[in-house]
Each structure stands twice: as structure tokens, then as C-alpha cells.
Design a protein around this motif. Structure first.
Motif, PDB file in Angstrom:
ATOM      1  N   TYR A  20      39.703 -45.649  27.043  1.00 49.25           N
ATOM      2  CA  TYR A  20      40.643 -46.552  27.702  1.00 49.25           C
ATOM      3  C   TYR A  20      40.191 -48.003  27.573  1.00 49.25           C
ATOM      4  O   TYR A  20      41.003 -48.900  27.367  1.00 49.25           O
ATOM      5  CB  TYR A  20      40.790 -46.193  29.182  1.00 49.25           C
ATOM      6  CG  TYR A  20      41.647 -44.984  29.406  1.00 49.25           C
ATOM      7  CD1 TYR A  20      43.028 -45.056  29.294  1.00 49.25           C
ATOM      8  CD2 TYR A  20      41.084 -43.762  29.740  1.00 49.25           C
ATOM      9  CE1 TYR A  20      43.825 -43.954  29.498  1.00 49.25           C
ATOM     10  CE2 TYR A  20      41.871 -42.644  29.950  1.00 49.25           C
ATOM     11  CZ  TYR A  20      43.240 -42.745  29.832  1.00 49.25           C
ATOM     12  OH  TYR A  20      44.012 -41.653  30.036  1.00 49.25           O
ATOM     13  N   ARG A  21      38.899 -48.245  27.680  1.00 46.69           N
ATOM     14  CA  ARG A  21      38.397 -49.618  27.547  1.00 46.69           C
ATOM     15  C   ARG A  21      38.618 -50.155  26.137  1.00 46.69           C
ATOM     16  O   ARG A  21      38.997 -51.310  25.953  1.00 46.69           O
ATOM     17  CB  ARG A  21      36.918 -49.674  27.912  1.00 46.69           C
ATOM     18  CG  ARG A  21      36.693 -49.476  29.389  1.00 46.69           C
ATOM     19  CD  ARG A  21      35.251 -49.601  29.754  1.00 46.69           C
ATOM     20  NE  ARG A  21      35.083 -49.262  31.161  1.00 46.69           N
ATOM     21  CZ  ARG A  21      34.019 -49.535  31.865  1.00 46.69           C
ATOM     22  NH1 ARG A  21      32.998 -50.136  31.292  1.00 46.69           N
ATOM     23  NH2 ARG A  21      33.940 -49.198  33.120  1.00 46.69           N
ATOM     24  N   ARG A  23      40.973 -49.206  24.087  1.00 51.92           N
ATOM     25  CA  ARG A  23      42.407 -49.442  23.971  1.00 51.92           C
ATOM     26  C   ARG A  23      42.790 -50.769  24.620  1.00 51.92           C
ATOM     27  O   ARG A  23      43.517 -51.578  24.034  1.00 51.92           O
ATOM     28  CB  ARG A  23      43.174 -48.305  24.646  1.00 51.92           C
ATOM     29  CG  ARG A  23      44.683 -48.485  24.572  1.00 51.92           C
ATOM     30  CD  ARG A  23      45.402 -47.696  25.602  1.00 51.92           C
ATOM     31  NE  ARG A  23      45.035 -48.189  26.930  1.00 51.92           N
ATOM     32  CZ  ARG A  23      45.443 -47.661  28.057  1.00 51.92           C
ATOM     33  NH1 ARG A  23      46.179 -46.583  28.035  1.00 51.92           N
ATOM     34  NH2 ARG A  23      45.098 -48.157  29.213  1.00 51.92           N
ATOM     35  N   ASP A  24      42.276 -51.022  25.824  1.00 49.58           N
ATOM     36  CA  ASP A  24      42.598 -52.258  26.523  1.00 49.58           C
ATOM     37  C   ASP A  24      42.072 -53.480  25.779  1.00 49.58           C
ATOM     38  O   ASP A  24      42.761 -54.493  25.669  1.00 49.58           O
ATOM     39  CB  ASP A  24      42.032 -52.225  27.945  1.00 49.58           C
ATOM     40  CG  ASP A  24      42.725 -51.184  28.816  1.00 49.58           C
ATOM     41  OD1 ASP A  24      43.817 -50.729  28.433  1.00 49.58           O
ATOM     42  OD2 ASP A  24      42.161 -50.835  29.867  1.00 49.58           O
ATOM     43  N   SER A  26      41.532 -53.699  22.567  1.00 48.93           N
ATOM     44  CA  SER A  26      42.322 -53.906  21.351  1.00 48.93           C
ATOM     45  C   SER A  26      43.683 -54.534  21.671  1.00 48.93           C
ATOM     46  O   SER A  26      44.153 -55.403  20.935  1.00 48.93           O
ATOM     47  CB  SER A  26      42.496 -52.596  20.587  1.00 48.93           C
ATOM     48  OG  SER A  26      43.216 -51.670  21.362  1.00 48.93           O
ATOM     49  N   LEU A  27      44.306 -54.138  22.780  1.00 51.66           N
ATOM     50  CA  LEU A  27      45.583 -54.755  23.162  1.00 51.66           C
ATOM     51  C   LEU A  27      45.403 -56.226  23.521  1.00 51.66           C
ATOM     52  O   LEU A  27      46.210 -57.079  23.126  1.00 51.66           O
ATOM     53  CB  LEU A  27      46.194 -54.002  24.347  1.00 51.66           C
ATOM     54  CG  LEU A  27      46.804 -52.644  24.040  1.00 51.66           C
ATOM     55  CD1 LEU A  27      47.209 -51.940  25.315  1.00 51.66           C
ATOM     56  CD2 LEU A  27      48.005 -52.805  23.141  1.00 51.66           C
ATOM     57  N   VAL A  28      44.345 -56.534  24.246  1.00 48.07           N
ATOM     58  CA  VAL A  28      44.095 -57.927  24.627  1.00 48.07           C
ATOM     59  C   VAL A  28      43.788 -58.765  23.394  1.00 48.07           C
ATOM     60  O   VAL A  28      44.297 -59.887  23.242  1.00 48.07           O
ATOM     61  CB  VAL A  28      42.953 -58.003  25.668  1.00 48.07           C
ATOM     62  CG1 VAL A  28      42.473 -59.433  25.861  1.00 48.07           C
ATOM     63  CG2 VAL A  28      43.407 -57.417  26.988  1.00 48.07           C
ATOM     64  N   SER A  29      42.970 -58.238  22.489  1.00 52.25           N
ATOM     65  CA  SER A  29      42.633 -59.014  21.289  1.00 52.25           C
ATOM     66  C   SER A  29      43.852 -59.193  20.384  1.00 52.25           C
ATOM     67  O   SER A  29      44.016 -60.261  19.776  1.00 52.25           O
ATOM     68  CB  SER A  29      41.480 -58.358  20.533  1.00 52.25           C
ATOM     69  OG  SER A  29      41.836 -57.065  20.120  1.00 52.25           O
ATOM     70  N   ALA A  30      44.720 -58.185  20.278  1.00 50.60           N
ATOM     71  CA  ALA A  30      45.935 -58.336  19.468  1.00 50.60           C
ATOM     72  C   ALA A  30      46.858 -59.386  20.082  1.00 50.60           C
ATOM     73  O   ALA A  30      47.422 -60.226  19.360  1.00 50.60           O
ATOM     74  CB  ALA A  30      46.653 -56.993  19.350  1.00 50.60           C
ATOM     75  N   THR A  31      46.999 -59.367  21.394  1.00 51.72           N
ATOM     76  CA  THR A  31      47.829 -60.369  22.064  1.00 51.72           C
ATOM     77  C   THR A  31      47.245 -61.769  21.868  1.00 51.72           C
ATOM     78  O   THR A  31      47.970 -62.723  21.577  1.00 51.72           O
ATOM     79  CB  THR A  31      47.937 -60.044  23.566  1.00 51.72           C
ATOM     80  OG1 THR A  31      48.434 -58.713  23.712  1.00 51.72           O
ATOM     81  CG2 THR A  31      48.862 -61.012  24.275  1.00 51.72           C
TER      82      THR A  31
END
Length: 132
Positions: A20-21, A23-24, A26-31
Motif C-alpha cells: 500500500y505504501r 502504491r501511494d 507511486s500515485l503521489v510521484s505520478a501526480t
């Protein structure tokens, strides 16, 4: 009836695993990468000399957009930090109340002892009739 809003911050210990960490993160870095790309493209467009001369009103719109983005970003993060502090304060108060309850002497209930009661004949509801 009271309409009370609960905390919207999800605190689930099962979601603290590395999956989960990752995933989170990767979402923050993509944003973050998308925002950097957007800002870089906007900067390159704005710094060209033809663009500055032709469209001054677009610069104002871009400034307002940047200010709005920063304001919303700061407000949301301040709200999340406030919710975390509020949760910790409530948790601390709850733990204090539990500690106070544990320090108080506990009352133990004893079974009631049967008591003898005397009833008169009239109070008991039985009447004796004289037979003659």
C-alpha cells in the motif's frame, strides 16, 4: 438528532503494508510529475517573447490559477494536519479516562440476603369468614 461529521482521514492499520505504501508513493510521484510537466510547459510558453507581447490577459489567468492551486493545496494539508492533531487529542483524552477508571476502587455487588417480612392478615389479602 445531531448531524456530526466524522473524520474523513482513513486510519486503517491493515493498509500500512509496503504494498500500500508503494502504491501511494507511486500515485503521489505520478501526480507530482504531471504538475511539474504542466508548470514547465507553462513556463516555457510564457517566457517566449511573442507570447508575452500578444496575450497579457493569459498571464493574469495563469497567475490566478497558480494562486488558487497553492491556496487549495495549503488549505487541504492544513485541514488534514488539524484532523490528525484532533484525533490524537481525542485518543489521549480517551486513554486518560480509561486510566482514571482503572485507578478508582471497584465496587463488587454482593448477593442480597433474604429478609423476613411479617404481613398482617388484612394486608395479605386473605380474609377469614366466620362460620356460625
Amino acid at each position: 438528532m445531531s448531524n456530526k461529521l466524522e473524520s474523513m482521514v482513513i486510519n486503517n492499520p491493515q493498509r500500512r503494508t509496503w504494498g500500500y505504501r508503494l502504491r501511494d508513493i507511486s500515485l503521489v510521484s505520478a501526480t507530482f510529475a504531471l504538475w511539474v510537466l504542466f508548470i514547465t510547459q507553462t513556463y516555457l510558453t510564457v517566457t517566449s517573447s511573442n507570447f508575452l507581447a500578444e496575450q497579457a490577459y493569459v498571464l493574469r489567468i495563469l497567475k490566478l490559477t497558480a494562486i488558487d492551486f497553492v491556496a487549495v493545496f495549503v488549505i487541504l494539508h492544513a485541514w488534514v494536519l488539524y484532523e490528525r492533531v484532533l484525533f490524537r487529542l481525542r485518543l489521549r483524552a480517551y486513554r486518560r479516562s480509561l486510566a482514571q477508571q482503572e485507578t478508582q476502587p471497584k465496587l463488587e455487588a454482593k448477593p442480597a440476603e433474604p429478609q423476613a417480612t411479617a404481613y398482617s392478615r388484612e394486608a395479605s389479602g386473605h380474609r377469614q369468614f366466620a362460620t356460625s
